[in-house]
Design a protein around this motif. Structure first.
Motif, short mmCIF file in Angstrom:
data_model
loop_
_atom_site.label_atom_id
_atom_site.label_comp_id
_atom_site.label_asym_id
_atom_site.label_seq_id
_atom_site.Cartn_x
_atom_site.Cartn_y
_atom_site.Cartn_z
N VAL A 4 14.31 62.97 7.39
CA VAL A 4 15.55 62.42 7.50
C VAL A 4 16.36 62.52 8.72
CG1 VAL A 4 17.88 61.79 6.38
CG2 VAL A 4 15.61 62.09 5.09
N THR A 5 16.66 63.72 9.11
CA THR A 5 17.23 64.23 10.18
C THR A 5 16.37 63.52 11.53
OG1 THR A 5 17.84 66.20 9.39
CG2 THR A 5 18.29 65.98 11.76
N PHE A 6 15.05 63.62 11.61
CA PHE A 6 14.61 63.30 12.93
C PHE A 6 14.37 61.68 13.18
CE2 PHE A 6 12.27 67.33 12.81
CZ PHE A 6 13.03 68.20 13.86
N VAL A 7 14.37 60.79 11.88
CA VAL A 7 14.52 59.41 11.70
C VAL A 7 15.79 58.99 12.32
CG1 VAL A 7 14.44 57.36 10.28
CG2 VAL A 7 12.70 59.30 10.03
N VAL A 8 16.89 59.92 11.69
CA VAL A 8 18.20 59.28 12.19
C VAL A 8 18.30 59.63 13.73
CG1 VAL A 8 20.75 60.01 12.05
CG2 VAL A 8 19.29 59.71 9.79
N LEU A 9 17.87 60.65 14.20
CA LEU A 9 18.29 60.89 15.66
C LEU A 9 17.48 59.73 16.49
CD1 LEU A 9 18.67 62.83 17.89
CD2 LEU A 9 16.71 64.18 17.68
N ALA A 10 15.91 59.60 15.73
CA ALA A 10 15.23 58.35 16.59
C ALA A 10 16.13 56.94 16.61
CB ALA A 10 13.96 58.26 16.07
N ALA A 11 16.58 56.60 15.45
CA ALA A 11 17.39 55.36 15.22
C ALA A 11 18.71 55.60 16.16
CB ALA A 11 17.85 55.34 13.80
#
Length: 438
Positions: free
Chosen positions: A326-333
Motif C-alpha cells: 500500500v505504501t509503495f503504491v501511494v508513493l507511485a500514485a
C-alpha cells in the motif's frame, strides 16, 4: 544416545546469561555483516565523484557484492550442514574482514568491484549459517523472540552504516567506512572460546559423543548462570516426514525472500543517489535523509521481534507485505515529486519491509530438518540475493526510462504478491523444530 535426547535437553533450558553471551557474540558478527552489506549505498555518491563512474559502473559496483552474496548463500548452507554452523560463521567472518581491508585501500574501480564480490561471498555465507545456529539453541515457546532479537543486529548494522557514513564520509572520506569493517576480526578469539558448535547438528550428523559433551557443558553453564537446577527432560514428539511438504515450503519461502528483498534493496540502494541526482541535495543531506529511512526500518524490525510469538509468523509476513505494498503504491500514485515526500513514504515502506525481511530469517530455518536446515535456509538466501540483485537493477532502469513513479509502482506490485504468498505459508509458532520438520 537416545534419539531426540539433545533437542529435548535444549528445550528444557531456561533463558540464561549463557544464551545472551552466545547470542551477542554471534550477533556482533551479523551486525557488521549488515554494516558491510549496505556500505556501498552510502559510499557510492562519493565513489562516483572521485572515479567519474557512469550509471552502468555504479550498477556494477552495487551488483558485484550481491552476486558474491548469492554465491556465498548458495554454498554456505551445504558446507554448514557438513562441517558445522560455527565453522562457517568463522570462515565468513575472516573473508569479510580481509575484503574490507582491501576495499579500504582499493586503488581503482576494477579491484574495488572484485573485492566487493569477495566481500559478498563472506556476507552471504555468514547470515544463513548464523541464523540456523541461533534457532537451534532456542526453546520453542520463545524461539521467535529469541531469534529475532538476535536478528535485530542485522538491520541495526544497516542503520549504523547510514549513521556512520553520514558523519565519516564528509569528514574523512569513503575509505574509512570500509576500514571499520575490519574490526570484527577481533571477535574470532572470543567465538572460538565461548561459542560451542550446535549440539543439535552434532547429534544429527552422527557426532553423538561430541554432542553429549557439548550439551553437558552448556547445561553446566546454564545452571551456573541461573543458580537453579534444570527442569526435567520432556520427550519431544516427532511428526511424520512428508517429502512434498518441503517442496511446498521451499517455493513459498523462496518467493517471500525474492519479493521482499527485491523491494528492500530496490529502494534502499538507490535512495542516496536519487536524493543527489534527482532532487539536487548535497551528499551530506542525502545521507542524513537515508538515515531516517533506515531508522524506520529498524523500528519495524523491533516490532516484528516483539509480535512474532504472539500473532504468529504468517500474520507478520502477510500483514507487513500488504502494508508495504500500500505504501509503495501511494508513493507511485503521488509521483515522488519532492525529497520530503520520498523521505516520508520510503521510511514507512521500509518499516514494513524490514519487518518482513527479519521475520524470514526466523521462519526459513524452521521449515527444514536439522541435517539439511542450513542448506534449506541458505536456499532461501539464494532467492534473497536474486532479489537483492534484481531490485536495484529494475528500479534503476525504470527510474531512468519511465520515472520514479514507475519504479515505486513495481515495488508495490512485488510486495502485493508477497502478501498473497505469505497467506499460503504454514504457521510454526510454538512448535519444536522436530515437530515442524522431523
Amino acid at each position: 544416545m537416545a534419539g531426540g535426547d539433545v533437542p529435548a535437553r535444549l528445550e528444557r533450558l531456561p533463558a540464561s546469561g549463557w544464551h545472551l553471551r552466545v547470542r551477542w557474540l554471534v550477533g556482533a558478527v551479523t551486525f557488521f555483516e549488515g554494516f558491510d552489506q549496505l556500505a556501498i549505498a552510502y559510499t557510492l555518491p562519493s565513489l562516483s565523484q572521485e572515479w567519474g563512474l557512469s550509471t552502468g559502473q555504479q550498477a556494477l559496483a552495487i551488483t558485484s557484492g550481491s552476486v558474491g552474496m548469492l554465491l556465498g548463500a548458495l554454498v554456505s548452507g551445504v558446507v554448514a550442514d557438513r562441517v558445522g554452523r560455527v565453522n562457517v560463521v568463522l570462515l565468513a567472518l575472516t573473508v569479510t574482514s580481509l575484503s574490507c581491508m582491501g576495499l579500504a585501500i582499493s586503488p581503482g574501480f576494477v579491484p574495488f568491484v572484485l573485492l566487493r564480490f569477495v566481500q559478498g561471498v563472506g556476507i552471504g555465507g555468514e547470515v544463513p549459517a548464523a541464523a540456523t545456529y541461533i534457532g537451534e539453541l532456542a526453546q520453542s515457546e520463545r524461539r521467535g523472540r529469541f531469534v529475532l532479537l538476535y536478528e535485530l543486529v542485522f538491520p541495526a548494522g544497516l542503520t549504523a552504516v547510514a549513521v556512520v557514513a553520514a558523519w565519516i564520509v564528509p569528514m574523512l572520506g569513503w575509505r574509512w567506512v570500509y576500514g571499520i569493517g575490519v574490526l570484527p576480526a577481533l571477535l574470532i578469539g572470543p567465538i572460538l572460546r565461548w561459542v560451542p558448535e550446535s549440539p543439535r547438528w552434532l547429534e544429527a550428523s552422527g557426532r553423538g559423543e561430541r554432542a553429549m559433551g557439548v550439551m553437558e557443558r552448556i547445561e553446566r553453564a546454564v545452571q551456573r548462570s541461573t543458580g537453579r537446577p534444570l527442569p526435567p527432560v520432556v520427550p519431544i514428539t516427532y511428526a511424520p516426514s512428508v517429502r512434498s511438504r518441503y517442496l511446498r515450503r521451499t517455493v513459498i519461502v523462496g518467493l517471500l525472500w525474492l519479493l521482499s528483498y527485491f523491494a528492500n534493496y530496490g529502494i534502499a540502494t538507490w535512495l542516496p543517489t536519487i536524493y543527489t541526482s534527482v532532487f539536487g541535495l548535497p551528499v551530506s543531506t542525502a545521507l542524513a535523509y537515508s538515515v531516517a529511512t533506515s531508522v524506520a526500518g529498524f523500528l519495524g524490525a523491533i516490532a516484528v521481534a516483539l509480535l512474532v510469538d504472539r500473532i504468529g509468523r504468517r500474520a507478520c509476513l502477510a500483514g507487513g507485505s500488504a502494508l508495504a505494498a500500500v505504501t509503495f503504491v501511494v508513493l507511485a500514485a503521488l509521483g515522488a515529486n519532492s525529497a520530503m515526500e520520498l523521505l516520508a513514504l520510503s521510511a514507512i515502506g521500509a518499516l514494513f519491509v524490514f519487518a518482513v525481511n527479519l521475520g524470514l530469517y526466523l521462519y526459513a530455518p524452521e521449515l527444514y530438518p536439522t541435517p539439511m536446515r542450513a542448506a534449506g535456509a541458505s536456499l532461501g538466501g539464494v532467492w534473497n540475493r536474486i532479489g537483492v540483485i534484481a531490485g536495484p537493477l529494475v528500479v534503476g532502469a525504470l527510474a531512468a526510462s519511465l520515472g520514479l513513479p514507475a519504479a515505486f509502482g513495481a515495488l508495490g506490485v512485488a510486495m502485493l504478491f508477497a502478501a498473497v504468498t505469505a497467506f499460503l505459508a504454514e504457521e510454526t509458532r510454538g512448535r519444536t523444530l522436530e515437530e515442524i520438520s522431523p
